[in-house]
Design an enzyme around this catalytic site. Structure first.
Site, PDB file in Angstrom:
ATOM      1  CE  LYS A   1      -1.954   6.680  -3.069  1.00 30.43           C
ATOM      2  NZ  LYS A   1      -2.350   5.810  -1.966  1.00 30.43           N
TER       3      LYS A   1
ATOM      4  CG  ASP B   1      -1.714   1.218   1.431  1.00 34.09           C
ATOM      5  OD1 ASP B   1      -1.715   2.066   0.528  1.00 34.09           O
ATOM      6  OD2 ASP B   1      -2.359   1.348   2.499  1.00 34.09           O
TER       7      ASP B   1
ATOM      8  CG  ASP C   1      -8.959   4.414   1.401  1.00 38.19           C
ATOM      9  OD1 ASP C   1      -8.341   5.083   2.230  1.00 38.19           O
ATOM     10  OD2 ASP C   1      -8.398   3.663   0.579  1.00 38.19           O
TER      11      ASP C   1
ATOM     12  CD  GLU D   1      -4.960   3.336  -2.116  1.00 38.31           C
ATOM     13  OE1 GLU D   1      -5.775   4.150  -1.646  1.00 38.31           O
ATOM     14  OE2 GLU D   1      -3.826   3.658  -2.505  1.00 38.31           O
TER      15      GLU D   1
END
Ligand code: AMP
Length: 538
Positions: A73, A11, A196, A174
């Site tokens: 990211k 992750d 999330d 994810e």
């Protein structure tokens, strides 16, 4: 019997990275070099020119903010000139520059690095730590990405994995990974909603779990909504309070800004447990040679008001995603909270309020995505053990006259998917360009530019297919160009260099001419190879 290779589930988060593996059917997190379960996704170059990754990089952030890269990211796979990048550029303490291909890149110790290179440093570090911990060389990994990542971002993460020395077995969304960690081998038959909220991105997905079949029914999100935005609200508040009190503007001091950034995040995390904190930074500035300290109290209540609109925005997206598939709240059996920011009581309370039931306990917000990715990696070594049916989070299409967006593949289409259309007839001997975009808006300016397709005159009136593979990566083919009548893959070019392009097509047509005269086994790969060569995308 030869030992089964170990595959990692990774992750790769905005703030932290978590790595997991499966042994004897049980998924476990690989501890970081400091024994923690997560590793800061931070890369830095020390004054001595040493490359630092993870905790050591984060530790020296305050004294070396210009050469410490965090939050990659948020930038990876994005064009430098995109509105989002221009809007958030000033929040970073390092320099964001334009890469050779128009992508975002960063400056580290006077050298330009691509974002896949930066993420590769983090992944490489994880690989090394996992190999040392598990005592095995590790070649393969499943890496997770936000469901709301577009094609450029997914491709860039895959590239980062390869640069780090992994064979990336799969890019997985994810929320799908989190659902897998929650539901695998539990015999469930119900719908779950995965909320999330990580360091930089927000994803919401509704999945139908039926045994070991995980089907994404609807998905959406915002790649610019996450814990960092919560921190930024506190930073803005602190800067304003300090300015009101002292008339000193701290925004010009990178070191002070970095200290405030760290203190803001720490205060936010503390306020998940406490009702009041005091943000204290001694000697944050000086006035006529005398140190000036910063001391600003912050209550949980005040924090809640500072970030309320961000939380409301996330629930508006929840409603939008559910509305797109006419899903009612009553149909959702469980709400799974994933991502560190969901530890905030305001988020948990709002979830309870919104769904009329508390979120599911026992799903670890930091670990579940990595554990799910590891379980998927493991299942890929067995036959038919898990079936993932994922969906496209944002439509893909092309630009029409007047800046309109013609969708080719609609949002929430199950993947893999293929959709085709015919290219219009071009004027005799003319090439045709098709600018490809991805996004929810009907106007291309609001969507993400993926690249341009350049079709030779022979493609005129031919069938073009947009194909999404199981990783949600886009492949485009066109018929009518190959001597054996098979569709040829065409690449998205991201740089408009017509001369190079014409040369590529010329080379290609000469090659095809030669291929037509050769035996099938000798035939070259075609357009794909030459365009890649010209545009350096390989
Ligand atoms: P992730 O990307 O899932 O690792 O999430 C990281 C984000 O979660 C960062 O913005 C953290 O500040 C935030 N976070 C971690 N722990 C907490 C906490 N206890 N309360 C509020 N936010 C947290």
């Amino acid at each position: 019997m030869a030992e089964k290779p170990i595959l990692l589930g990774i992750d790769l988060g905005t703030t932290n990275t978590c790595v997991a593996y499966v042994r004897n059917k049980i998924a476990k997190v690989v501890p970081s070099d400091r024994g923690a379960l997560i590793l800061p996704s931070v890369v830095a170059m020390s004054e001595k020119g040493d490359l630092l990754v993870g905790n050591v990089a984060k530790d020296q952030m305050v004294v070396n903010p210009r050469n410490t890269i965090y939050g990659a990211k948020r930038l990876i796979g994005r064009k430098y000139h995109s509105k989002v990048v221009q809007d958030i550029k000033h929040y970073f303490s390092y320099e964001i520059v334009e890469g050779v291909d128009g992508e975002c890149a960063v400056m580290l110790a006077g050298k330009v690095y691509s974002l896949p290179q930066i993420s590769a440093f983090v992944l490489q570090h994880c690989k090394r730590v996992a190999e040392a911990t598990l005592g095995h060389p590790i070649q393969e990994a499943v890496i997770s990405v936000p469901a709301y990542y577009n094609d450029n971002q997914r491709t860039a993460v895959k590239e980062a994995g390869s640069l780090a020395g992994f064979k990336v077995r799969r890019i997985v969304n994810e929320p799908t990974a989190a659902a897998l960690a929650y539901g695998l081998n539990r015999g469930f038959d119900h719908k779950v909603l995965v909320y999330d909220l990580g360091g930089g991105t927000f994803d919401v997905s509704v999945l139908q779990i039926h045994g070991n079949v995980m089907e994404v029914l609807a998905t959406g999100g915002d790649t610019f909504l996450g814990g960092v935005d919560f921190d930024n609200r506190i930073i803005d508040h602190v800067l304003e309070e300090f300015r009101n009190e002292t008339k000193i503007d701290l925004t010009q001091s990178p070191v002070a800004m970095q200290r405030i950034k760290n203190a803001a995040e720490a205060a936010k995390i503390d306020l998940s447990l406490l009702s009041n904190v005091v943000i204290e930074l001694p000697y944050v500035a000086d006035r006529r040679g005398k140190p000036v300290d910063l001391r600003i109290p912050l209550s949980r209540e005040r924090l809640n008001t500072l970030v309320m609109d961000l939380v409301d925005r996330s629930f508006a997206l929840v409603d939008q995603v559910m509305g797109e598939k006419n899903l009612s709240k009553a149909e959702i059996a469980e709400v799974l909270l994933v991502g560190g920011q969901t530890r905030m009581p305001l988020v948990q309370g709002k979830t309870h309020q919104h769904f009329g039931k508390p979120p599911r306990k026992g799903v670890h917000p930091d670990e579940s995505v990595a554990l799910g990715a590891a379980l998927l990696a493991e299942s890929m070594q067995e036959i038919d053990s898990v079936t993932l049916v994922d969906a496209l989070s944002m439509p893909i299409g092309f630009a029409m006259p007047g800046g309109r967006f013609r969708k080719v593949i609609e949002k929430n289409t199950q993947i893999p998917a293929q959709r085709s259309f015919r290219l219009p007839q071009a004027k005799e001997g003319k090439m045709q360009d098709l600018d490809v975009f991805q996004g929810d808006s009907d106007k291309i300016v609001d969507n993400e530019y993926l690249g341009t397709l350049k079709f030779p005159p022979e493609a005129s009136g031919q069938r073009v297919s947009f194909n999404l593979d199981e990783e949600c990566l886009l492949h485009i083919t066109v018929e009518g160009l190959s001597p054996d009548a098979r569709p040829q893959e065409v690449m998205l070019a991201t740089q408009d260099t017509p001369e190079a392009l014409k040369a590529a097509w010329q080379e290609e047509s000469e090659r095809r001419q030669k291929a037509a005269e050769s035996t099938p086994a000798e035939r070259p790969k075609g357009i794909l190879a030459s365009i890649r060569k010209v545009f350096g995308s390989e």
